[in-house]
Design a protein around this motif. Structure first.
Motif, PDB file in Angstrom:
ATOM      1  N   SER A 166       0.781  -1.025  -0.124  1.00 34.99           N
ATOM      2  CA  SER A 166       0.171  -0.377   0.317  1.00 34.99           C
ATOM      3  C   SER A 166       0.847   1.205   0.174  1.00 34.99           C
ATOM      4  O   SER A 166       0.815   2.076  -0.652  1.00 34.99           O
ATOM      5  N   ALA A 167       1.920   1.262   0.758  1.00 31.82           N
ATOM      6  CA  ALA A 167       2.729   2.313   0.965  1.00 31.82           C
ATOM      7  C   ALA A 167       3.608   2.922  -0.305  1.00 31.82           C
ATOM      8  O   ALA A 167       4.160   3.730  -1.035  1.00 31.82           O
ATOM      9  N   VAL A 168       3.555   1.527  -1.619  1.00 29.88           N
ATOM     10  CA  VAL A 168       4.548   2.356  -2.863  1.00 29.88           C
ATOM     11  C   VAL A 168       3.502   2.161  -3.389  1.00 29.88           C
ATOM     12  O   VAL A 168       3.904   3.163  -4.667  1.00 29.88           O
ATOM     13  N   VAL A 169       1.933   1.631  -3.572  1.00 34.51           N
ATOM     14  CA  VAL A 169       1.475   2.562  -4.464  1.00 34.51           C
ATOM     15  C   VAL A 169       0.763   3.994  -4.109  1.00 34.51           C
ATOM     16  O   VAL A 169       0.626   4.562  -5.245  1.00 34.51           O
ATOM     17  N   VAL A 170       0.771   3.712  -2.765  1.00 33.22           N
ATOM     18  CA  VAL A 170       0.557   6.028  -2.986  1.00 33.22           C
ATOM     19  C   VAL A 170       2.226   6.160  -2.817  1.00 33.22           C
ATOM     20  O   VAL A 170       1.327   7.428  -3.270  1.00 33.22           O
ATOM     21  N   GLY A 171       2.551   6.339  -2.498  1.00 36.70           N
ATOM     22  CA  GLY A 171       3.867   6.476  -3.259  1.00 36.70           C
ATOM     23  C   GLY A 171       4.394   6.660  -4.789  1.00 36.70           C
ATOM     24  O   GLY A 171       4.681   8.293  -5.432  1.00 36.70           O
ATOM     25  N   LEU A 183       1.530   9.551  -5.542  1.00 34.54           N
ATOM     26  CA  LEU A 183       2.004  11.283  -5.363  1.00 34.54           C
ATOM     27  C   LEU A 183       2.756  11.062  -6.282  1.00 34.54           C
ATOM     28  O   LEU A 183       3.380  12.947  -7.099  1.00 34.54           O
ATOM     29  N   ARG A 184       3.998  11.041  -6.974  1.00 34.98           N
ATOM     30  CA  ARG A 184       5.082  11.080  -8.046  1.00 34.98           C
ATOM     31  C   ARG A 184       4.294  11.780  -9.092  1.00 34.98           C
ATOM     32  O   ARG A 184       4.834  12.395 -10.298  1.00 34.98           O
ATOM     33  N   ARG A 185       3.363  11.067  -9.956  1.00 35.93           N
ATOM     34  CA  ARG A 185       3.144  11.562 -10.870  1.00 35.93           C
ATOM     35  C   ARG A 185       1.695  12.338 -11.109  1.00 35.93           C
ATOM     36  O   ARG A 185       1.597  13.792 -12.177  1.00 35.93           O
ATOM     37  N   ARG A 186       1.396  12.788 -10.395  1.00 34.45           N
ATOM     38  CA  ARG A 186       0.445  14.263  -9.731  1.00 34.45           C
ATOM     39  C   ARG A 186       1.769  15.195 -10.280  1.00 34.45           C
ATOM     40  O   ARG A 186       0.893  16.537 -10.372  1.00 34.45           O
ATOM     41  N   ARG A 187       2.733  14.846  -9.427  1.00 34.67           N
ATOM     42  CA  ARG A 187       3.677  15.940  -9.284  1.00 34.67           C
ATOM     43  C   ARG A 187       4.041  16.958 -10.704  1.00 34.67           C
ATOM     44  O   ARG A 187       4.952  16.979 -11.481  1.00 34.67           O
TER      45      ARG A 187
END
Length: 280
Positions: A268-273, A276-280
């Protein structure tokens, strides 16, 4: 004062009682003997009722034998609650009579305090009543002594005067206890299974009753309850029962769910990370 009382007791029996101060003390009505034996058996408290008044005196009395049929009594006392005193001098004569003895009392008394204010007629009536009761008690004590002497004479007599003696309670046969398993009525069926005992030597008597077999003991234990050994080795119950120790399998069941949970949290932590990178 003069007073006469007839008692249906021989003079010799009355004389025997009057010669014993301890027995005379038991004949005086209302006498409470002192605990101190040094003052004699005829010492203590005596409650006297005259008319509607009651006075308690503490004092002592002495009886002396002048001759076989002549006794003299002298005594005195003081009020327990008050300062009054009384002194007594009495003469008693034993006159043999048909079927008993005539007791002739004569004498007098001096008193002060509360007794001095009593009516003379009431005082004479109270004195006569006290002597009547004393004579009745004296006759009872003398009659009991005469019966005991007569009984002793009958016991010492020959076969003609023999009295059948009653059996003593110590001679009575004691029955066996009701819970004895070796009674004749109980376990009679198991006597046939008992093994005969070996004779100890030549000329020995017949062997006693055999002990019941194991089946009989088990049956008796079942009827009465568990034996002492069974009770001692039985585990405790209720609040005193032992608590079972935790097994090793309980810890393995907890560790089996830790690894999947950790892997799920990491994914879950990898998916959330990445999100967040794609949005930036």
């Amino acid at each position: 004062m003069e007073h006469q009382v007839f008692v249906p007791v021989p003079a010799q029996d009355v004389r025997a009682v009057l010669r014993d101060p301890a027995r005379v003390a038991r004949c005086v009505p209302g006498l409470q003997q002192d605990a101190d034996t040094a003052s004699g058996p005829l010492a203590g408290r005596l409650k006297v009722r005259v008319g509607g008044h009651t006075v308690t005196y503490r004092g002592a009395l002495a009886i002396a034998e002048r001759d076989p049929d002549h006794f003299a009594a002298e005594g005195g006392g003081s009020e327990v609650r008050g300062s009054g005193t009384v002194a007594l001098a009495l003469v008693l004569r034993l006159v043999p009579h048909d079927g008993g003895t005539l007791l002739e009392f004569s004498g007098g008394a001096t008193a002060d305090g509360r007794a001095a204010a009593f009516d003379p007629g009431a005082t004479a009536t109270a004195a006569g009543r006290l002597l009547d009761r004393f004579a009745a008690n004296l006759a009872g004590a003398a009659g009991t002594a005469g019966e005991s002497v007569a009984g002793a004479g009958q016991e010492g007599a020959g076969p003609a005067g023999a009295v059948p003696s009653e059996p003593s309670v110590f001679d009575t046969e004691v029955p066996p206890p009701s819970l004895d398993p070796f009674l004749e009525g109980e376990f009679a069926d198991f006597a046939a299974f008992a093994e005969p005992e070996e004779e100890e030597g030549q000329g020995a008597g017949p062997a006693g009753p055999g002990r019941p077999p194991a089946e009989a003991a088990h049956a008796r234990r079942t009827m009465i309850g568990r034996s002492a050994e069974e009770v001692d080795h039985a585990p405790p119950r209720g609040r005193y029962a032992p608590v079972p120790a935790p097994s090793a399998s309980d810890g393995g069941n907890g560790l089996r769910w830790i690894a999947p949970a950790a892997a799920l949290a990491l994914a879950s932590a990898v998916v959330v990370g990445r999100a967040l990178r794609r949005r930036r």
